[in-house]
Design a protein around this motif. Sequence first.
Motif, PDB file in Angstrom:
ATOM      1  N   GLN A 176       0.889  -1.364   0.077  1.00  0.00           N
ATOM      2  CA  GLN A 176       0.089  -0.123   0.120  1.00  0.00           C
ATOM      3  C   GLN A 176       0.812   1.207   0.000  1.00  0.00           C
ATOM      4  O   GLN A 176       1.882   1.320   0.751  1.00  0.00           O
ATOM      5  N   ILE A 177       0.550   2.142  -0.784  1.00  0.00           N
ATOM      6  CA  ILE A 177       1.241   3.334  -0.876  1.00  0.00           C
ATOM      7  C   ILE A 177       0.297   4.562  -1.138  1.00  0.00           C
ATOM      8  O   ILE A 177      -1.038   4.421  -1.540  1.00  0.00           O
ATOM      9  N   PRO A 178       0.686   5.821  -0.708  1.00  0.00           N
ATOM     10  CA  PRO A 178       1.969   6.116   0.023  1.00  0.00           C
ATOM     11  C   PRO A 178       1.898   5.832   1.566  1.00  0.00           C
ATOM     12  O   PRO A 178       0.734   5.475   1.926  1.00  0.00           O
ATOM     13  N   GLN A 179       2.731   5.781   2.298  1.00  0.00           N
ATOM     14  CA  GLN A 179       2.885   5.657   3.546  1.00  0.00           C
ATOM     15  C   GLN A 179       2.185   6.831   4.323  1.00  0.00           C
ATOM     16  O   GLN A 179       1.414   6.727   5.345  1.00  0.00           O
ATOM     17  N   TYR A 180       2.377   8.027   3.949  1.00  0.00           N
ATOM     18  CA  TYR A 180       1.960   9.140   4.510  1.00  0.00           C
ATOM     19  C   TYR A 180       1.570  10.120   3.415  1.00  0.00           C
ATOM     20  O   TYR A 180       2.198  10.177   2.270  1.00  0.00           O
ATOM     21  N   GLN A 181       0.523  11.014   3.706  1.00  0.00           N
ATOM     22  CA  GLN A 181       0.015  11.971   2.661  1.00  0.00           C
ATOM     23  C   GLN A 181      -0.527  13.330   3.502  1.00  0.00           C
ATOM     24  O   GLN A 181      -1.360  12.987   4.536  1.00  0.00           O
ATOM     25  N   HIS A 182       0.171  14.401   3.422  1.00  0.00           N
ATOM     26  CA  HIS A 182      -0.153  15.746   3.976  1.00  0.00           C
ATOM     27  C   HIS A 182      -1.006  16.474   3.050  1.00  0.00           C
ATOM     28  O   HIS A 182      -0.304  16.686   2.033  1.00  0.00           O
ATOM     29  N   VAL A 183      -2.264  16.962   3.023  1.00  0.00           N
ATOM     30  CA  VAL A 183      -2.922  17.657   1.944  1.00  0.00           C
ATOM     31  C   VAL A 183      -3.508  19.013   2.669  1.00  0.00           C
ATOM     32  O   VAL A 183      -3.693  18.972   4.123  1.00  0.00           O
ATOM     33  N   GLN A 184      -3.654  19.765   2.112  1.00  0.00           N
ATOM     34  CA  GLN A 184      -4.376  21.010   2.380  1.00  0.00           C
ATOM     35  C   GLN A 184      -6.050  20.540   2.262  1.00  0.00           C
ATOM     36  O   GLN A 184      -6.596  20.121   1.204  1.00  0.00           O
ATOM     37  N   GLU A 185      -6.675  21.294   3.221  1.00  0.00           N
ATOM     38  CA  GLU A 185      -8.291  20.973   3.141  1.00  0.00           C
ATOM     39  C   GLU A 185      -8.787  21.439   1.788  1.00  0.00           C
ATOM     40  O   GLU A 185      -8.447  22.366   1.155  1.00  0.00           O
ATOM     41  N   GLY A 186      -9.525  20.647   1.299  1.00  0.00           N
ATOM     42  CA  GLY A 186     -10.057  20.941  -0.046  1.00  0.00           C
ATOM     43  C   GLY A 186      -9.523  20.099  -1.389  1.00  0.00           C
ATOM     44  O   GLY A 186      -9.915  19.861  -2.297  1.00  0.00           O
ATOM     45  N   GLU A 187      -8.119  19.760  -1.074  1.00  0.00           N
ATOM     46  CA  GLU A 187      -7.431  18.994  -2.021  1.00  0.00           C
ATOM     47  C   GLU A 187      -7.970  17.579  -1.958  1.00  0.00           C
ATOM     48  O   GLU A 187      -8.404  17.075  -1.148  1.00  0.00           O
ATOM     49  N   ASP A 188      -7.568  16.700  -2.989  1.00  0.00           N
ATOM     50  CA  ASP A 188      -7.903  15.479  -3.224  1.00  0.00           C
ATOM     51  C   ASP A 188      -6.944  14.627  -2.635  1.00  0.00           C
ATOM     52  O   ASP A 188      -5.441  14.823  -2.524  1.00  0.00           O
TER      53      ASP A 188
END
Lengths: 110, 113
Positions: A6-18
Amino acid sequence: GQQVMQIPQYQHVQEGEDFTTYCNSSTTLSNIQWYKQRPGGHPVFLIQLVKSGEVKKQKRLTFQFGEAKKNSSLHITATQTTDVGTYFCAASYNFNKFYFGSGTKLNVKP
Amino acid sequence: SQTIHQWPATLVQPVGSPLSLECTVEGTSNPNLYWYRQAAGRGLQLLFYSVGIGQISSEVPQNLSASRPQDRQFILSSKKLLLSDSGFYLCAWSVWGLDEKLFFGSGTQLSVL
């Protein structure tokens, strides 16, 4: 035991992004499930996919099962802070035992 | 409605001590039962799987064992704990025909010191 990547291990997004997380198996699956685990909690079932090429939607969440039944994805449109957590796929090769991916930890910045 | 009980919530044990974690399910019959372990910040590793009383499938050779003395009771044990046994242990159940979805207990955080 069987393994599913499973990837990615981490994901940081701004609210509203996919956001999208992917799972891959080297062996054909019978079915695949998706779970969400909030910090400090236990995994909670989101959905199960069984048919080749299947696509299911739950509000902003879209789940896909590959044509060869070896991969799957979870896509969240326009993330919200309530989407924070770790998303796991759980793969089965015979409709009973489930092998979890390593998870994708999603952080959403307001 | 179905419920799953898992206890204790937290446990601190010295190396070499025995372990017994218990899980019970209410409101359903002949469930499939599972023990998973989750290392900190990691995925869930399937440890044991049971389709019926006395029927245990071990997924990973290790220091742990499981038993199912009753239809809705699943026990995880060890005779002598190792440091590497630390982790978050989750019991889960499923039934045929209910999407085979897993319903998890609240988990036991085990620290072996």
